[in-house]
Design an enzyme around this catalytic site. Structure first.
Site, PDB file in Angstrom:
ATOM      1  N   HIS A  43      -6.999   3.142   6.130  1.00  0.00           N
ATOM      2  CA  HIS A  43      -6.752   2.003   5.478  1.00  0.00           C
ATOM      3  C   HIS A  43      -8.152   1.490   4.675  1.00  0.00           C
ATOM      4  O   HIS A  43      -8.268   1.121   3.578  1.00  0.00           O
ATOM      5  CB  HIS A  43      -6.290   0.859   6.232  1.00  0.00           C
ATOM      6  N   HIS A  89       0.430  -5.338   1.666  1.00  0.00           N
ATOM      7  CA  HIS A  89       0.616  -5.756   3.199  1.00  0.00           C
ATOM      8  C   HIS A  89       2.013  -5.241   3.700  1.00  0.00           C
ATOM      9  O   HIS A  89       2.680  -6.158   4.425  1.00  0.00           O
ATOM     10  CB  HIS A  89       0.412  -7.297   3.428  1.00  0.00           C
TER      11      HIS A  89
END
Lengths: 734, 233
Positions: A43, A89
């Site tokens: 990430h 998200h």
């Protein structure tokens, strides 16, 4: 804990651990292992994607800031800059839809105002499994409510975006949030520490035990126990962020600020290390000065917390009182927690004792970079040519298409978003692109998000290129010129060679289309590991494009406006039903080849459309995408305030009627032109080399479509609108 | 020349829209006044704008009513000067006891942002004095708590004394359940106080003051406010 267990808990490999030991010249302590774990996570580090992302075009005459900062920045003239980015998200939204989606919006908004811009528009790209599954109804309602709660409270209009339903998103919904802000072009703030001895401030919300290891969570596949990861999802407080926004903009108007970075993924760790690394400097912080929500937090927890609505900033030495006064006015915490140093180290103290000491560069710039193996997926060999029975009742099929949740009106969704606050919205949600005027100038900004998972699954290169082409076409349809793009690349597990192959091909497609349309990518993000229980999503690159309209009054809307206008179709239609919405909905298949894309044809269509718009020759323009010409015609009958207008259409085809109605051939736009402008319109088409065909006239209260002289569809427009308007609500109430 | 004040609370987000409509479009001097200020001396009318003051925490308007500026608002109301609450501002005026009723959650339990039809019930008010009889307005709403509630006795008083200023209606101007977006009692979208100078409405004239925004019907309300204020200054 044994080392193997500790590494597994931190999602680090043995090789990565050895590299850490090499960089430190010693074993890391637990805190340092935590720092590396989040900073070297997929990430934060982009370790699997970095080698491919380098191929994307990121420069251009208007680009003031490319990838690598909190957001991209593009010069839009009039002394102004557009600051924008899209970010995923996905994982948090699956675990906890309301807070997951809400904090996704909160995070992207912070990325924008961190750069010194006032956020002026939001959009989002959402993908869910079919609403026939109860869990998906909860996910849709929860995500929409979460997005609404955050964006509405912040007073930023949400201009729509895209919402798609497809089986592959069943256990892996996609929530991609986009934000755009406006800044003075010479007042852009960067996250780059400068000036040894300058104070480092922590501002905003207090740190709690929420979201610890969120970035690590988002860097792994899910299993059936995914819901147990709920504590890794943060809880948003939009009111606090609104105060933080106003306070930061107020501080930025002074010259006391040196650098600023939001605390997003990996919280305090990431913001501190990145600010230090970008400036080639060190930062020393004392954790006891960090405002904390609860007593007894360990250094590890404080470092890795992803509590929302926090910022880290570097101020000029001697200006501390000014910073404190501004945050006090807004009733926010501002704590001097450390200082900039010259040694390049992130040094973390707790009660004066060093608990972690790591070179900033090792965390930020020297993470692992993988050239993961790639392999063309075997399923692509089995992609069959499409052989279909023709529907017996074309009209019934047409009505079914309008009720498809991917095609139906999204008003149930976008009416929950405040899309009018700031009083600049001049093309409402539901149009081809969202358009806001820029007060104080004659101009407007257009923006849209596009992607097509089905196309990308069946041809990743084409899917990537088509996402860019369609987004730019949407921008052209409102009359604007694309000036910059951002992308959110949603894929499965990159450790699988087939996924990595899809990724690389999609990036190549995006690159080629961006280069042809002269649209640089100024930032974005990659979301891998969109897999649950071993089942992955279709590869889904989502592209956001921002365009400029020099004269806001020339913006074009997508629906028929006046009785008796001539309806033209720009671009040729081939019978391309592979990978189409029609194929999926009516025949239950996703196979065949996605529609071809010729970048030169597309570029000609877009520049033609822009010129027609700037000369004011058309009353409407609507991009053809999901559902093809049939759906585009229907959507052109329905205005945003409930207006409707019929049309009489005559189509010719040497092949099948369903082909001409539902083919998703690219590079086409439907337009209505007042008859007085027809000659000028046709002359321009000739000049641009764009084929245009007169297919009908607007007016009346019915839609009549004849194919090769035979009536195929004859329906009252209000009845059609009813079907299209209510389909999603009906799906939710099932 | 009258001077307008738009009060800004932490979490307000429509103050600049109101200011832009009054000042940039209609040319009237309009200032933003911070909620911690205690005086509105020198102003001839005040507007409490929409948004989420104090995050709408507890209840919309419930915390804002304790802001220092509300004492000055009360004073203006007592002096008979126009005090207008739009959306969140309307909720504040209710919480402060300057307007009757309370807002429940919308019947849909969702936020609703949408253009709808509004029927002025009363042309003798600060926002409607410039409208003509029977004129329908197209104005958007944007709220989650706009479901006007009052007990039967209060509703009866409001109706009898012509204190209902706006009602939600259909495109033909008639009351109808499907045209009432939030379930408001008697389809009430706006009310005024007994004296007539304090007025609250849920719809947003500050979002439709120029055609390019959808309609320019909101402009008529601001023009009425300006004329009403000038007559009384």
């Amino acid at each position: 804990m044994r080392l193997e267990e500790s590494l597994a808990a931190h999602n680090l490999t043995r090789e990565e651990y050895d590299a850490i030991v090499g960089k430190l010249g010693r074993e890391p302590n637990e805190n340092e292992l935590g720092l590396f774990s989040v900073m070297w996570s997929e990430h934060c580090s982009y370790k699997s994607s970095r080698v491919h992302l380098k191929r994307l075009p990121t420069r251009g005459p208007r680009v003031l800031q490319g990838p690598g900062e909190n957001a991209g920045v593009v010069d839009i003239g009039h002394g102004l800059a557009a600051v924008f980015k899209v970010e995923s998200h996905n994982h948090p939204s699956f675990i906890e839809p309301f807070q997951g989606a809400a904090t996704g919006v909160g995070g992207i908004i912070r990325d924008i105002f961190t750069m010194g811009a006032r956020p002026v528009a939001l959009m989002n790209s959402l993908r869910f499994g079919p609403l026939t599954v109860p869990k998906n109804r909860r996910l849709l309602s929860g995500c929409v409510a979460g997005i609404a709660s955050y964006g509405n409270s912040m007073g930023i209009p949400t201009l729509g975006g895209e919402v798609v339903f497809e089986d592959c998103y069943n256990l892996n919904p996609l929530v991609n949030a986009f934000c755009l802000g406006l800044a003075s072009k010479d007042r852009i703030f960067l996250a780059k520490a400068e000036g040894e001895g300058n104070p480092v401030f922590y501002v905003g919300a207090k740190t709690g035990k929420d979201g610890i290891h969120g970035a690590t969570m988002a860097s792994a596949e899910f299993d059936e126990a995914a819901e147990e990861k709920r504590p890794t999802v943060q809880v948003g407080d939009p009111f606090l962020e609104k105060l933080l926004l106003e306070a930061c903009l107020e501080l930025m108007a002074t010259d006391a600020l040196v650098a600023i970075q939001d605390m997003g993924a990996a919280g305090l760790t990431c913001s501190t290390a990145e600010m230090g690394a970008r400036g080639g400097l060190g930062i020393e912080i004392e954790l006891n000065r960090v405002p904390q929500r609860e007593a007894g937090m360990t250094p590890y927890e404080i470092l890795l917390s992803e509590s929302q609505e926090r910022m880290l900033l570097v101020a000029k030495a001697g200006r501390e009182a000014e910073v404190e006064a501004i945050f006090k006015k807004w009733d926010l915490d501002a704590a001097a927690i450390g200082k900039v140093t010259g040694d390049g180290l992130l040094r973390v103290l707790a009660a004066g004792k060093t608990v972690a000491e790591v070179p900033n560069r090792a965390l930020v710039d020297e993470g692992p970079v993988y050239e993961r193996p790639m392999k063309r997926p075997a399923y692509l060999d089995a992609v069959a040519a499409v052989e279909l029975p023709e529907p017996t009742d074309l009209e019934e099929t047409f009505v079914r298409m309008l009720a498809s949740h991917t095609i139906a009106s999204k008003h149930w969704i976008f009416e929950q978003y405040d899309h009018m606050v700031q009083s600049n919205t001049i093309v409402m949600p539901g149009g081809d692109a969202g358009v806001i005027r820029v007060k104080g100038t004659p101009m407007a900004l257009a923006m849209c998000l596009d992607g097509n998972g089905r196309y990308t699954y069946l041809d990743p290169y084409l899917g990537g290129a088509t996402a860019v082409a369609e987004a730019c076409r949407n921008i052209a349809a409102v009359g604007a010129t694309p000036v910059g793009a951002t992308n959110c690349l949603n894929f499965g597990n990159p450790e699988k060679p087939e996924i990595m192959w899809q990724f690389a091909r999609a990036v190549d497609g995006i690159r080629d289309a961006c280069e042809r349309f002269d649209v640089p990518i100024t930032g974005g993000n990659v979301s891998f590991y969109n897999e649950t229980e071993g089942k992955g999503i279709y590869p889904t690159p989502v592209v956001g494009v921002v365009g400029i309209l020099e004269d806001a009054t020339k913006r074009v809307r997508h629906y028929f406006r006046t009785d008796g206008d001539i309806v033209y179709l720009m671009g040729n239609t081939d019978e391309e039903l592979g990978a189409s919405e029609y194929l999926k909905l009516v025949h239950g298949r996703n196979d065949g080849s996605p529609p071809r894309l010729d970048l030169d044809t597309e570029a000609a269509l877009q520049s033609f459309t822009r010129e027609v718009a700037s000369r004011g020759l058309m009353h409407s323009a609507h991009d053809l995408s999901d559902g093809g010409l049939g759906v585009a015609i229907a959507e052109s009958l329905f205005g945003p305030l409930g207006e409707t207008m019929g049309a009489s259409i005559a189509l010719e085809t040497p092949r099948r009627a369903d082909g001409v109605l539902f083919s998703e051939t690219q590079s086409r736009i439907l337009t209505s032109v007042p008859s007085a402008s027809a000659d000028a319109f046709l002359a321009l088409a000739e000049e641009h080399g764009v084929p245009v065909k007169r297919i009908g006239v607007t007016g009346g209260d019915t839609l009549e479509i004849r194919v090769n002289g035979t009536s195929a569809i004859s329906k009252n427009v209000d009845d059609l609108r009813e079907v299209w308007w209510n389909a999603i609500e009906k799906g939710l109430l099932r | 020349m009258p001077r307008f004040a738009v009060c800004v609370f932490p979490g307000s987000n429509c103050e600049e829209d109101v200011q832009y409509a009054l000042q940039n479009v209609l040319g009237e001097p309009t200032d933003l006044v911070w909620h911690k200020d205690t005086s509105l001396e020198g102003y001839d009318a005040a507007i409490l704008p929409g948004g989420f003051a104090h995050g709408d925490y507890l209840r919309p308007g419930a915390v804002a009513r304790f802001s220092p500026i509300m004492t000055a608002i009360q004073k203006m109301a007592d002096e008979g000067k126009p005090v207008i609450g739009i959306c969140n501002g309307f909720q504040m005026l209710q919480e402060a006891g300057l307007l009757p009723g309370a807002m429940l959650r919308n019947q849909t339990l969702t936020y609703i942002c949408r253009y709808l039809h509004l029927r002025p019930e009363q042309l003798d008010s600060p926002l409607t004095s410039g409208l003509s009889e029977g004129e329908l307005l197209r104005i958007p709403i944007g709220h989650a708590d706009g479901n006007f509630y009052a007990d039967d006795e209060t509703l009866e008083t409001l109706e009898r004394n012509d204190r209902v200023v706006f009602r939600y209606v259909n495109a033909q101007g008639a009351r109808e359940d499907t045209a009432n977006p939030n379930g408001a009692a008697n389809a009430i979208a706006g009310v005024r106080n007994e004296r007539g100078n304090v007025l609250g409405l849920m719809p947003h004239p500050d979002r439709c003051y120029q055609e390019e925004l959808g309609t320019a019907d909101g402009r008529k309300l601001f023009e009425s406010l300006i004329a009403w204020t000038k007559e009384r200054t």
